[in-house]
Design an enzyme around this catalytic site. Structure first.
Site, PDB file in Angstrom:
ATOM      1  N   HIS B 208      96.292  54.042  58.967  1.00 21.88           N
ATOM      2  CA  HIS B 208      96.424  55.485  59.051  1.00 21.88           C
ATOM      3  C   HIS B 208      97.132  55.930  60.326  1.00 21.88           C
ATOM      4  O   HIS B 208      97.536  57.083  60.435  1.00 21.88           O
ATOM      5  CB  HIS B 208      95.056  56.160  58.898  1.00 21.88           C
ATOM      6  CG  HIS B 208      94.630  56.217  57.468  1.00 21.88           C
ATOM      7  ND1 HIS B 208      94.123  57.329  56.863  1.00 21.88           N
ATOM      8  CD2 HIS B 208      94.669  55.265  56.502  1.00 21.88           C
ATOM      9  CE1 HIS B 208      93.863  57.083  55.590  1.00 21.88           C
ATOM     10  NE2 HIS B 208      94.177  55.827  55.358  1.00 21.88           N
ATOM     11  N   SER B 212     101.463  54.377  55.666  1.00 21.88           N
ATOM     12  CA  SER B 212     101.850  53.411  54.645  1.00 21.88           C
ATOM     13  C   SER B 212     103.329  53.082  54.749  1.00 21.88           C
ATOM     14  O   SER B 212     104.146  53.966  55.018  1.00 21.88           O
ATOM     15  CB  SER B 212     101.588  53.993  53.264  1.00 21.88           C
ATOM     16  OG  SER B 212     100.220  54.068  53.025  1.00 21.88           O
ATOM     17  N   LYS B 235      96.760  57.446  41.017  1.00 21.34           N
ATOM     18  CA  LYS B 235      97.516  56.222  40.767  1.00 21.34           C
ATOM     19  C   LYS B 235      96.643  54.987  41.000  1.00 21.34           C
ATOM     20  O   LYS B 235      96.660  54.028  40.220  1.00 21.34           O
ATOM     21  CB  LYS B 235      98.740  56.187  41.674  1.00 21.34           C
ATOM     22  CG  LYS B 235      99.740  55.122  41.276  1.00 21.34           C
ATOM     23  CD  LYS B 235     101.083  55.339  41.964  1.00 21.34           C
ATOM     24  CE  LYS B 235     102.070  54.300  41.499  1.00 21.34           C
ATOM     25  NZ  LYS B 235     103.438  54.634  41.849  1.00 21.34           N
ATOM     26  N   ASP B 236      95.871  55.010  42.076  1.00 18.89           N
ATOM     27  CA  ASP B 236      94.990  53.876  42.376  1.00 18.89           C
ATOM     28  C   ASP B 236      93.942  53.700  41.287  1.00 18.89           C
ATOM     29  O   ASP B 236      93.626  52.582  40.890  1.00 18.89           O
ATOM     30  CB  ASP B 236      94.294  54.075  43.728  1.00 18.89           C
ATOM     31  CG  ASP B 236      95.184  53.641  44.886  1.00 18.89           C
ATOM     32  OD1 ASP B 236      96.177  52.942  44.626  1.00 18.89           O
ATOM     33  OD2 ASP B 236      94.882  54.013  46.031  1.00 18.89           O
ATOM     34  N   GLU B 279      88.635  24.811  44.609  1.00 12.20           N
ATOM     35  CA  GLU B 279      88.885  25.991  43.801  1.00 12.20           C
ATOM     36  C   GLU B 279      90.378  26.282  43.785  1.00 12.20           C
ATOM     37  O   GLU B 279      91.094  25.939  44.722  1.00 12.20           O
ATOM     38  CB  GLU B 279      88.134  27.180  44.419  1.00 12.20           C
ATOM     39  CG  GLU B 279      86.633  27.086  44.230  1.00 12.20           C
ATOM     40  CD  GLU B 279      86.239  27.397  42.808  1.00 12.20           C
ATOM     41  OE1 GLU B 279      86.292  26.467  41.984  1.00 12.20           O
ATOM     42  OE2 GLU B 279      85.897  28.545  42.517  1.00 12.20           O
TER      43      GLU B 279
END
Ligand code: FES
Lengths: 169, 419
Positions: B208, B212, B235-236, B279
């Site tokens: 922040h 972005s 959107k998220d 894994e």
């Protein structure tokens, strides 16, 4: 406190540094009990020895026993095998067979791959590790990497003719 | 009433201001594509893992003698225990999928560069914490794969010069992985997620502050930013919906897809399974470990293969923005790297035959080669691109960025004179 003492910069800096150093050392020392508590506890340490009847293992056979929770391979080697082992050697970690067995017909090695700790599987020629393909001969010597060293020899003693004691006494 | 409460709080805590600043008025570049969803998804999976994990911990017993049976108890007797466990085990894999894509996004668009180096590095720390957490969690079912995976990985610390053996015993609290080990792994597996939360907070504060990134690689003009809420919350959430469809498909129809069947056999310290594999998310690194014939060398290479990402902001010396988008050579390198990682993962899953070892060595060589090539390649590419002339699109963006800069400086100056 006199005026002059308050103005003595150097003295203040020195005291500040000493305080920081002593405090830092104290904090570091206080970490020790916590770090040490993660080491094996005494009950774990007391699993120190294992005893085996050798008459249970016929010639040519291998027995896996647990010592300190680790697998230990006890091999009853045949005269042919002993002869072959005293002639051959490892190129990665050479060591004569005589140094690896107190009594040549009994090979006692820790069954933990010196690479990353898997338990190698028995083959005709010795052992091969399933994890990354290391190979060992019947003297526990490494023939093929990535293992860097021969199989470890545990401390052991023949306390009677057919009794083997693994671990320090 | 609600307003009264809020204003009561606002007089004591900057609640409204915070929400405005970080959410409803938080300016976000309008050109973010769906690759920018994965940070949010990672946050979601983290919460999911913590919740399912806490409820699992209410039934699980971290004890070498009881652990395996307690998992069976969870699966068979605890109400919805199967669901908790499959959410958690599938969630672990989902976490890595999301994080790997999140990292690939950053690499593709070159957004690790200034001023976002600290975002990239806190991200690296998060990756390492995540790996450690996943590794320790994997021991807890106390199956054969769990056990031997832990045995092999703790043995890696044996490569420490001088005190290697002591370090390994200290980590395990025993000569082999045992009761002491499972107990401490459980505790640390519980603790680490909270360290991750703390680190995520730092990651977000940094985000922040620098804002972005976006596919263009430039900071867009103010007019090209839109409020985070409602545009990007929507959107998220849409992305989350798609993610959940795929995630639930695995949880409900193929929950065993990510679980090695060997792990249904209880741990046996005296027998290693014929073929042990880590894994899937550790496979590329495991392949690098195996590629180096020397033990210490292998461990160093493996550690380096993860830490080398840290150097990316310095290895990439090009000033052309937008990463792969405007840089063809960088784009090729990116795809070579991704394919190569897939090859490494494949090799890591195979038994160590000669052919596989050779393939693993070549892929390891390429892996590090890509990083070492980057400084030269990026410099040459920059020169080449500048000589050839940049496209209209990029020039426009540069202009936008410059006018943005100019305006910012002008206001700063005005403010200065006012004072
Ligand atoms: S553990 Fe045996 S070869 Fe790696």
């Amino acid at each position: 406190m006199s005026e002059q003492e308050l103005e003595d910069r150097e003295r203040r800096d020195f005291l500040g540094k000493v305080t920081a150093a002593v405090g830092g050392a104290g904090a570091a020392a206080a970490c020790w009990p916590f770090i040490s508590s993660m080491n094996p506890a005494t009950n774990v340490l007391s699993k120190a020895t294992t005893e085996i009847e050798l008459s249970m293992i016929p010639e040519g056979e291998t027995k896996t026993v647990s010592w300190q929770g680790k697998p230990v391979f006890v091999v009853h080697r045949s005269p042919d095998q002993i002869a072959a082992m005293s002639k051959s050697n490892s190129r990665i970690d050479p060591q004569p067979d005589e140094e690896r067995a107190k009594k040549s017909e009994w090979l006692v090695v820790v069954g933990i791959c010196t690479h990353l700790g898997c338990v190698p599987n028995k083959t005709d020629k010795g052992w091969s590790c399933p994890c990354h393909g290391s190979e060992y001969d019947l003297s526990g010597r490494v023939l093929k990497g990535p293992a860097p060293k021969n199989l470890e020899l545990p401390p052991y003693d023949f306390v009677a003719d057919d009794k083997l004691l693994i671990g320090k006494t | 009433m609600a307003r009264l409460v809020i204003s009561w709080i606002d007089r004591r805590f900057p609640l409204t201001k915070f929400i405005k600043h970080e959410l409803t008025e938080y300016p976000t570049p309008r050109n973010l594509n769906y690759w920018w969803n994965f940070g949010f998804l990672a946050g979601f999976v983290l919460v999911l893992q913590i919740i399912s994990g806490v409820f699992l911990a209410m039934h699980y017993k971290p004890d070498a003698l009881l652990a395996f049976a307690s998992i069976e108890h969870i699966m068979r007797e605890v109400n919805y225990g199967w669901l908790l466990r499959y959410l958690h085990s599938t969630g672990a894999s989902a976490f890595f999928v999301v994080i790997f894509i999140h990292m690939a996004r950053t690499l593709y668009y070159g957004t690790y560069r200034a001023p976002r180096e600290l975002m990239w590095w806190t991200g690296q720390v998060l990756l390492v914490l995540l790996m450690a957490t996943a590794f320790m969690g994997y021991l807890l079912p106390w199956g054969q794969m769990s056990y031997w995976g832990a045995q092999v990985i703790t043995n890696l610390f044996g490569a420490t010069p001088m005190i290697g053996d002591e370090v390994v015993v200290w980590l395990r609290g025993d000569f082999v992985v045992g009761d002491a080990t499972i107990n401490r792994f459980f505790v640390l597996h519980f603790l680490f997620p909270f360290l991750i939360c703390g680190m995520v907070l730092i990651h977000l504060v940094a985000l922040h502050y620098v804002r972005s990134s976006n596919p263009s690689g430039f900071n867009l003009d103010a007019k090209d930013n839109i409020p985070f809420h409602p545009y990007f919350t929507t959107k998220d959430l849409f992305g989350l919906g798609v993610f959940l469809v795929i995630f639930c498909f695995f949880v409900f129809f193929y929950p065993e897809f990510f679980i090695e069947s060997e792990n249904n056999i209880p741990a046996d310290p005296l027998n290693t399974p014929a073929h042990i594999v880590p894994e899937w998310y550790f496979l590329p690194f495991y392949a690098i470990l195996r590629a180096i014939p020397d033990m210490l060398g292998g461990v160093v290479a493996m550690v380096l293969s993860i830490l080398i990402f840290t150097a990316m902001p310095y290895l990439d010396r090009s000033k052309i923005p937008g990463g792969s988008r405007y840089r063809p050579a960088y784009r090729i390198l990116f795809y070579v790297f991704v394919v190569n990682v897939a090859v490494l993962a494949y090799v890591g899953a195979q038994p160590p035959t000669d052919a596989m070892t050779l393939l693993g060595r070549i892929a390891t060589f390429i892996y590090f080669g890509v990083f070492l090539l980057l400084p030269f390649l990026s410099k040459h590419e920059e020169k080449w691109l500048l000589e050839r002339g940049l496209s209209r699109e990029v020039l426009d963006l540069i202009e936008g960025e410059e006018s943005h800069e100019r305006r910012r400086k002008a206001t700063a100056r005005r403010e200065e004179t006012k004072r």
